[in-house]
Design a protein around this motif. Structure first.
Motif, PDB file in Angstrom:
ATOM      1  N   UNK A 221    -118.578 -32.407  17.461  1.00  0.00           N
ATOM      2  CA  UNK A 221    -117.597 -32.851  18.446  1.00  0.00           C
ATOM      3  C   UNK A 221    -116.286 -33.237  17.767  1.00  0.00           C
ATOM      4  N   UNK A 222    -115.331 -33.571  18.592  1.00  0.00           N
ATOM      5  CA  UNK A 222    -114.002 -33.949  18.138  1.00  0.00           C
ATOM      6  C   UNK A 222    -114.082 -35.278  17.378  1.00  0.00           C
ATOM      7  N   UNK A 223    -113.505 -35.376  16.166  1.00  0.00           N
ATOM      8  CA  UNK A 223    -113.573 -36.629  15.408  1.00  0.00           C
ATOM      9  C   UNK A 223    -112.911 -37.798  16.135  1.00  0.00           C
ATOM     10  N   UNK A 224    -111.816 -37.559  16.832  1.00  0.00           N
ATOM     11  CA  UNK A 224    -111.137 -38.642  17.549  1.00  0.00           C
ATOM     12  C   UNK A 224    -112.022 -39.162  18.679  1.00  0.00           C
ATOM     13  N   UNK A 225    -112.705 -38.254  19.373  1.00  0.00           N
ATOM     14  CA  UNK A 225    -113.605 -38.675  20.448  1.00  0.00           C
ATOM     15  C   UNK A 225    -114.791 -39.450  19.877  1.00  0.00           C
ATOM     16  N   UNK A 226    -115.294 -39.005  18.727  1.00  0.00           N
ATOM     17  CA  UNK A 226    -116.399 -39.703  18.081  1.00  0.00           C
ATOM     18  C   UNK A 226    -115.965 -41.106  17.665  1.00  0.00           C
ATOM     19  N   UNK A 227    -114.754 -41.237  17.102  1.00  0.00           N
ATOM     20  CA  UNK A 227    -114.240 -42.545  16.701  1.00  0.00           C
ATOM     21  C   UNK A 227    -114.059 -43.445  17.917  1.00  0.00           C
ATOM     22  N   UNK A 228    -113.573 -42.882  19.016  1.00  0.00           N
ATOM     23  CA  UNK A 228    -113.391 -43.678  20.232  1.00  0.00           C
ATOM     24  C   UNK A 228    -114.747 -44.146  20.777  1.00  0.00           C
TER      25      UNK A 228
END
Length: 136
Positions: A87-94
């Motif tokens: 998945x998208x790293x930014x989405x994972x961080x969020x």
């Protein structure tokens, strides 16, 4: 020369394996009797048997099969783990940040965080360079 010295040392040791009892000693007959009585090493039959009986081969085979089954189940569980995130790293961080934010923070901890931020602000203000000096 060194071989001669080494062989001399070995022959000196060989004499210590066959000690002779001094016949003039008053305890010589008793010592010789004890040596003669205990000259032979114990036989295997004289050693005590083990207390626990050895497991039967079928019991060992059952344990081995149990280990194989459990290792197979563990391998199956490991194969189902998604080791790579797709998945998208930014989405994972969020998502991780949302999980962290969902845990309530102790008021004392929040107080301490506010104190730390206040200390950082004051330190930054003290660290500012003074205004330039007018040299005219």
């Amino acid at each position: 020369m060194s071989a001669l010295v080494a062989s001399g040392g070995l022959t000196a040791c060989a004499g210590s394996f066959d000690p002779a009892t001094d016949a003039r000693s008053p305890v010589a007959p008793r010592v010789q009797a004890m040596v003669d009585a205990n000259r032979e090493y114990p036989r295997w039959a004289e050693f005590p048997r083990t207390v626990e009986p050895l497991p039967e081969p079928m019991a060992i085979a059952a344990q081995v099969n149990t280990l194989r089954v459990t290792s197979g189940a563990l391998a199956g569980e490991v194969s189902r783990i998604d080791w790579q995130t797709t998945q998208d790293p930014a989405a994972f961080a969020a998502e991780v940040q949302a999980r962290v934010d969902a845990v309530p923070v102790d008021p004392v901890t929040a107080e301490t965080l506010a104190e730390i931020e206040d200390f950082v602000r004051r330190t930054r203000e003290r660290g500012r360079a003074p205004p330039p000096v007018d040299r005219r």
